[in-house]
Design a protein around this motif. Structure first.
Motif, mmCIF file in Angstrom:
data_model
loop_
_atom_site.group_PDB
_atom_site.id
_atom_site.type_symbol
_atom_site.label_atom_id
_atom_site.label_comp_id
_atom_site.label_asym_id
_atom_site.label_seq_id
_atom_site.Cartn_x
_atom_site.Cartn_y
_atom_site.Cartn_z
ATOM 1 N N ASN A 189 -15.886 0.259 3.188
ATOM 2 C CA ASN A 189 -14.685 1.030 3.539
ATOM 3 C C ASN A 189 -13.421 0.354 3.031
ATOM 4 O OD1 ASN A 189 -16.222 2.973 4.836
ATOM 5 N ND2 ASN A 189 -16.020 2.017 6.856
ATOM 6 N N LEU A 190 -13.434 -0.984 3.149
ATOM 7 C CA LEU A 190 -12.269 -1.730 2.661
ATOM 8 C C LEU A 190 -12.150 -1.602 1.142
ATOM 9 C CD1 LEU A 190 -12.457 -4.980 4.847
ATOM 10 C CD2 LEU A 190 -10.718 -3.181 4.978
ATOM 11 N N MET A 191 -13.310 -1.646 0.447
ATOM 12 C CA MET A 191 -13.286 -1.515 -1.002
ATOM 13 C C MET A 191 -12.780 -0.129 -1.412
ATOM 14 S SD MET A 191 -14.182 -4.346 -2.369
ATOM 15 C CE MET A 191 -14.577 -3.834 -4.053
ATOM 16 N N ILE A 192 -13.212 0.888 -0.699
ATOM 17 C CA ILE A 192 -12.748 2.252 -0.991
ATOM 18 C C ILE A 192 -11.248 2.358 -0.739
ATOM 19 C CG2 ILE A 192 -12.896 4.653 -0.246
ATOM 20 C CD1 ILE A 192 -15.861 4.121 0.373
ATOM 21 N N LYS A 193 -10.835 1.769 0.378
ATOM 22 C CA LYS A 193 -9.417 1.797 0.703
ATOM 23 C C LYS A 193 -8.607 1.048 -0.340
ATOM 24 C CE LYS A 193 -6.123 2.901 3.589
ATOM 25 N NZ LYS A 193 -5.751 4.306 3.825
ATOM 26 N N TYR A 194 -9.176 -0.086 -0.788
ATOM 27 C CA TYR A 194 -8.497 -0.894 -1.802
ATOM 28 C C TYR A 194 -8.380 -0.102 -3.117
ATOM 29 C CZ TYR A 194 -7.548 -4.612 -5.166
ATOM 30 O OH TYR A 194 -6.997 -5.367 -6.186
ATOM 31 N N ALA A 195 -9.449 0.584 -3.474
ATOM 32 C CA ALA A 195 -9.436 1.383 -4.704
ATOM 33 C C ALA A 195 -8.395 2.504 -4.612
ATOM 34 C CB ALA A 195 -10.810 1.959 -4.973
ATOM 35 N N LEU A 228 -5.697 2.491 -2.736
ATOM 36 C CA LEU A 228 -4.371 1.878 -2.794
ATOM 37 C C LEU A 228 -4.021 1.455 -4.222
ATOM 38 C CD1 LEU A 228 -4.449 -0.315 0.468
ATOM 39 C CD2 LEU A 228 -3.117 1.777 0.077
ATOM 40 N N GLU A 229 -5.052 0.931 -4.911
ATOM 41 C CA GLU A 229 -4.821 0.502 -6.298
ATOM 42 C C GLU A 229 -4.485 1.701 -7.171
ATOM 43 O OE1 GLU A 229 -6.886 -2.501 -9.503
ATOM 44 O OE2 GLU A 229 -8.175 -1.222 -8.259
ATOM 45 N N SER A 230 -5.189 2.849 -6.914
ATOM 46 C CA SER A 230 -4.934 4.060 -7.687
ATOM 47 C C SER A 230 -3.528 4.572 -7.412
ATOM 48 C CB SER A 230 -5.973 5.117 -7.337
ATOM 49 O OG SER A 230 -5.685 6.328 -7.990
ATOM 50 N N GLU A 231 -3.156 4.567 -6.139
ATOM 51 C CA GLU A 231 -1.812 5.002 -5.772
ATOM 52 C C GLU A 231 -0.751 4.090 -6.362
ATOM 53 O OE1 GLU A 231 -1.668 5.246 -1.560
ATOM 54 O OE2 GLU A 231 -3.122 6.905 -1.430
ATOM 55 N N SER A 232 -1.053 2.815 -6.391
ATOM 56 C CA SER A 232 -0.107 1.830 -6.939
ATOM 57 C C SER A 232 0.082 2.052 -8.432
ATOM 58 C CB SER A 232 -0.607 0.416 -6.668
ATOM 59 O OG SER A 232 0.247 -0.540 -7.254
ATOM 60 N N ASN A 233 -1.011 2.299 -9.122
ATOM 61 C CA ASN A 233 -0.946 2.550 -10.574
ATOM 62 C C ASN A 233 -0.168 3.827 -10.866
ATOM 63 O OD1 ASN A 233 -2.400 0.236 -11.141
ATOM 64 N ND2 ASN A 233 -4.379 1.311 -11.181
#
Length: 378
Positions: free
Chosen positions: A347-353, A355-360
């Motif tokens: 779940n954390l990895m999905i959340k991180y992905a 967030l990373e997508s939103e950040s990009n």
């Protein structure tokens, strides 16, 4: 539980007093005769003694059924009391209205009430069970009550019921005056072997069953082990019927009795009570019974030793089973925890992905905005 199996309508060997199962040995009948004589003839205090389980309380209940309307009886069963409490219990048992605040007032009330009973042609009787529990100061109250007289006539007849040990308490010079007031003393002794067999047969018959459920050798062994004590006989017989029912045995034999005592050694008396035995009955036990009990004792010692080893081995096996269960449970707990952590990590990895997508995306928009601003300046 076993009643239907043996054709019984009730449990025949309960240890609580039950007059429906009353069995009077020769000795018990003599005890009743002594009490009746003492009460009717004003002989003074009547003392009935016997070992635990000899049926003393049952005899009291039987005596209560024999008193007619011209008697007024107070029965005391709880004797773990002081002198003032005992007087209060006697007042309550006679159903007297009392506001007495001291022992003197209580004694005066009892005395006047006893005189009133005699005036109404009613004879007062006080029965006190388990007298051995009373302290010496409380015994003095019994002495004072026994001293109450009216025109040279005893005001109240007192029946004291006690365990055998009470006789030793009476040897104390402090209670010598009480001893002098005892007019009749009777000691209940254990059943003989014939009485034991008749007792068992009687209780089975009253319970609606056949009288020969226990074979001859079983009866001999019961007598030898219980030493003629009714309560011990009841306990052994009740256990034996349970064992017989469990083993599908319609007849109780010596093997079942042996098994009962092996599993419940507390049911066997450890030693003879010399005070409780009738000298005429001491040698009545047949040689076969003595051999049975000696054989039983030898077997018990051997089997107890073997049982210790079996118990230890059984305990080790149980511990091993428990350890195995704990290990399985521990593995399940660890597996569950690992699964939860893995799921949490996913779940954390999905959340991180995300967030990373939103950040990009934000970076890209910011870059595009900056690029547009520069074009407008030029």
């Amino acid at each position: 539980m076993y009643e239907d199996y043996y054709g019984l309508t009730a449990k025949p060997f309960n240890i609580t007093p039950d007059l429906d199962f009353l069995f009077l040995s020769h000795n018990h009948q003599k005890a009743i005769t002594c009490m009746e004589y003492g009460v009717n003839e004003d002989t003074g205090i009547i003392l009935l003694t016997g070992d635990i389980g000899m049926g003393k309380t049952t005899l009291i209940h039987h005596m209560l059924t024999k008193f007619e309307d011209d008697f007024c009886v107070a029965t005391i069963y709880n004797t773990d009391v002081d002198s003032k409490q005992l007087l209060g219990m006697i007042i309550e048992a006679f159903d007297l209205n009392s506001s007495a605040k001291s022992k003197t007032e209580a004694l005066e009330l009892i005395e006047s009430s006893l005189k009133g009973m005699h005036d109404n042609d009613r004879k007062p009787v006080i029965i006190i069970d388990d007298v051995q529990n009373l302290h010496q100061k409380t015994l003095e109250i019994i002495h004072l009550l026994s001293n109450l007289q009216n025109h040279d006539r005893i005001l109240v007849q007192i029946i004291l019921v006690a365990q055998t040990e009470f006789k030793k308490k009476l040897e104390d010079p402090v209670v010598a005056s009480l001893v002098q007031r005892i007019g009749i003393t009777y000691h209940i002794i254990p059943f003989s072997q014939k009485e034991t067999e008749a007792y068992i047969s009687h209780r089975l018959k009253v319970a609606g069953g056949i009288t020969d459920i226990f074979d001859k050798e079983a009866l001999e062994m019961i007598y030898t082990i219980a030493q003629g004590n009714p309560r011990s006989i009841n306990l052994i017989c009740d256990h034996a019927l349970v064992y017989g029912f469990a083993d599908d045995k319609k007849t109780i034999n010596s093997h079942i009795i042996h098994q009962v005592i092996k599993d419940n050694p507390g049911l066997a008396k450890s030693k003879d009570s010399k005070e409780s035995q009738n000298p005429d009955q001491t040698n009545e036990r047949p040689a076969k019974s003595r051999e049975n009990i000696q054989t039983t004792n030898t077997h018990l010692k051997t089997e107890r030793s073997e049982n210790w080893q079996q118990r230890i081995e059984g305990r080790l096996q149980t511990l091993e089973q428990l350890m195995g269960e704990y290990n399985r449970e521990l593995r399940e707990v660890i597996k569950s925890m690992f699964e939860k952590e893995r799921q949490k990590n996913d779940n954390l990895m999905i959340k991180y992905a995300q967030l990373e997508s939103e950040s990009n995306a934000l970076r890209q928009k910011l870059a595009e905005r900056n690029s547009g601003s520069k074009s407008q300046h030029h």
